[in-house]
Design a protein around this motif. Structure first.
Motif, short mmCIF file in Angstrom:
data_model
loop_
_atom_site.label_atom_id
_atom_site.label_comp_id
_atom_site.label_asym_id
_atom_site.label_seq_id
_atom_site.Cartn_x
_atom_site.Cartn_y
_atom_site.Cartn_z
N PHE A 137 36.16 41.47 40.30
CA PHE A 137 36.68 42.80 40.61
C PHE A 137 37.25 43.42 39.36
N GLN A 138 36.87 44.63 39.08
CA GLN A 138 37.50 45.39 38.01
C GLN A 138 37.76 46.79 38.54
N PHE A 139 38.98 47.24 38.34
CA PHE A 139 39.36 48.56 38.82
C PHE A 139 38.36 49.57 38.29
N SER A 140 37.73 50.32 39.16
CA SER A 140 36.62 51.18 38.78
C SER A 140 37.02 52.65 38.73
N SER A 141 36.40 53.35 37.79
CA SER A 141 36.64 54.79 37.71
C SER A 141 36.11 55.51 38.95
N ARG A 142 35.22 54.85 39.70
CA ARG A 142 34.70 55.48 40.92
C ARG A 142 35.83 55.79 41.89
N ILE A 143 36.78 54.87 42.01
CA ILE A 143 37.90 55.08 42.92
C ILE A 143 38.70 56.30 42.48
N ALA A 179 34.81 46.78 48.67
CA ALA A 179 33.56 46.39 48.04
C ALA A 179 33.75 45.29 47.00
N ALA A 180 35.01 45.03 46.62
CA ALA A 180 35.28 43.95 45.66
C ALA A 180 34.94 42.60 46.26
N GLY A 181 34.84 42.52 47.58
CA GLY A 181 34.46 41.26 48.23
C GLY A 181 35.62 40.54 48.86
N LYS A 182 35.40 39.29 49.19
CA LYS A 182 36.41 38.50 49.87
C LYS A 182 37.62 38.27 48.95
N GLY A 183 38.77 38.13 49.58
CA GLY A 183 39.97 37.81 48.82
C GLY A 183 40.84 39.01 48.52
N ILE A 184 40.41 40.21 48.91
CA ILE A 184 41.22 41.40 48.70
C ILE A 184 41.61 41.96 50.07
N VAL A 233 46.48 54.07 49.69
CA VAL A 233 45.48 53.02 49.88
C VAL A 233 45.85 51.90 48.92
N SER A 234 45.96 50.68 49.45
CA SER A 234 46.33 49.56 48.60
C SER A 234 45.31 48.43 48.70
N GLY A 235 45.16 47.72 47.59
CA GLY A 235 44.33 46.52 47.53
C GLY A 235 45.16 45.40 46.94
N THR A 236 45.30 44.30 47.68
CA THR A 236 46.15 43.19 47.25
C THR A 236 45.31 41.92 47.12
N ASN A 266 38.23 32.90 46.63
CA ASN A 266 37.13 33.68 47.19
C ASN A 266 36.49 34.63 46.19
N ASN A 267 37.18 34.87 45.09
CA ASN A 267 36.68 35.87 44.15
C ASN A 267 37.34 35.62 42.80
N ASP A 268 36.79 36.20 41.76
CA ASP A 268 37.34 36.03 40.42
C ASP A 268 38.19 37.24 40.05
N PHE A 269 39.51 37.09 40.22
CA PHE A 269 40.45 38.14 39.84
C PHE A 269 41.22 37.75 38.59
N SER A 270 40.70 36.78 37.85
CA SER A 270 41.45 36.24 36.70
C SER A 270 41.69 37.28 35.61
#
Length: 198
Positions: free
Chosen positions: A3-9, A70-75, A92-95, A102-106
């Protein structure tokens, strides 16, 4: 999928807004060193969101929530509202946990060093267009860090990709440090991380 914070948002909301300072981003860092949690919150002025939705027949905050999902599982994604400075904001929050299985948020995991903590602020600005800058002239990016993660901070800096740092105000509210800077610094690629130092 990482997951990378996207300019689309950001652009998704920006193109719907007509006034500056009606949108903010908050980046919360909390938990403990073994399980650091990150929560991103997008705050948009409720009146502006309603106006946008009425004119376009869309659901701009719902679409932003879908971008997080859309970042997938784990958010964990939530939609809510909040009063701030006498105005009502849709939120709107994403945690997620930076060590989620479940995902690579490293990419968001803070780096602890002897005399400082470095908090990454990754942003995919490949779709960012400077023509949208005027929409964010008064908008702020705020980083909230629970003090228990780094109890003796006395200064704060933004870090650019070239290693240059810029000192910014360090505020304290309750059990959190707060570091704020113009959101355009981040959107334009001039903030790769925030540093808290002793």
């Amino acid at each position: 999928m990482s997951f990378q914070f996207s300019s689309r948002i950001i652009i998704l909301i920006a193109v719907m807004m007509f006034l500056t300072s009606c949108m903010e981003v908050e980046h919360h860092v909390y938990g403990n060193k073994n399980d650091i949690k990150i929560r991103f919150e997008i705050l948009a002025n409720h009146s502006m969101v309603q106006m946008s939705d009425n004119q376009t027949g869309g659901d701009v905050m719902g679409d932003a929530a879908d971008q997080f999902r859309a970042a997938g599982k784990g958010i964990i994604v939530k939609e809510s509202s909040r009063e701030k400075a006498g105005e009502i904001y849709d939120v709107v929050s994403g945690t997620f946990s930076t060590n989620s299985k479940n995902n690579d948020f490293s990419a968001y995991a803070p780096l602890f060093e002897k005399d400082k903590i470095i908090i990454p602020t990754p942003f995919d600005n490949s779709e960012w267009n400077d023509d949208n800058s005027y929409l964010f002239a008064s908008s702020t990016y705020s980083v909230f860090v629970v003090k228990s993660l780094f109890p003796k901070a006395s200064a704060a800096y933004t870090l650019r990709h070239n290693g240059k740092i810029h000192e910014v105000d360090l505020k304290i509210k309750g059990d959190s440090y707060i570091i704020e800077f113009p959101i355009l610094w981040w959107l334009n690629g001039n903030v790769d991380a925030v540093i808290l130092a002793k």
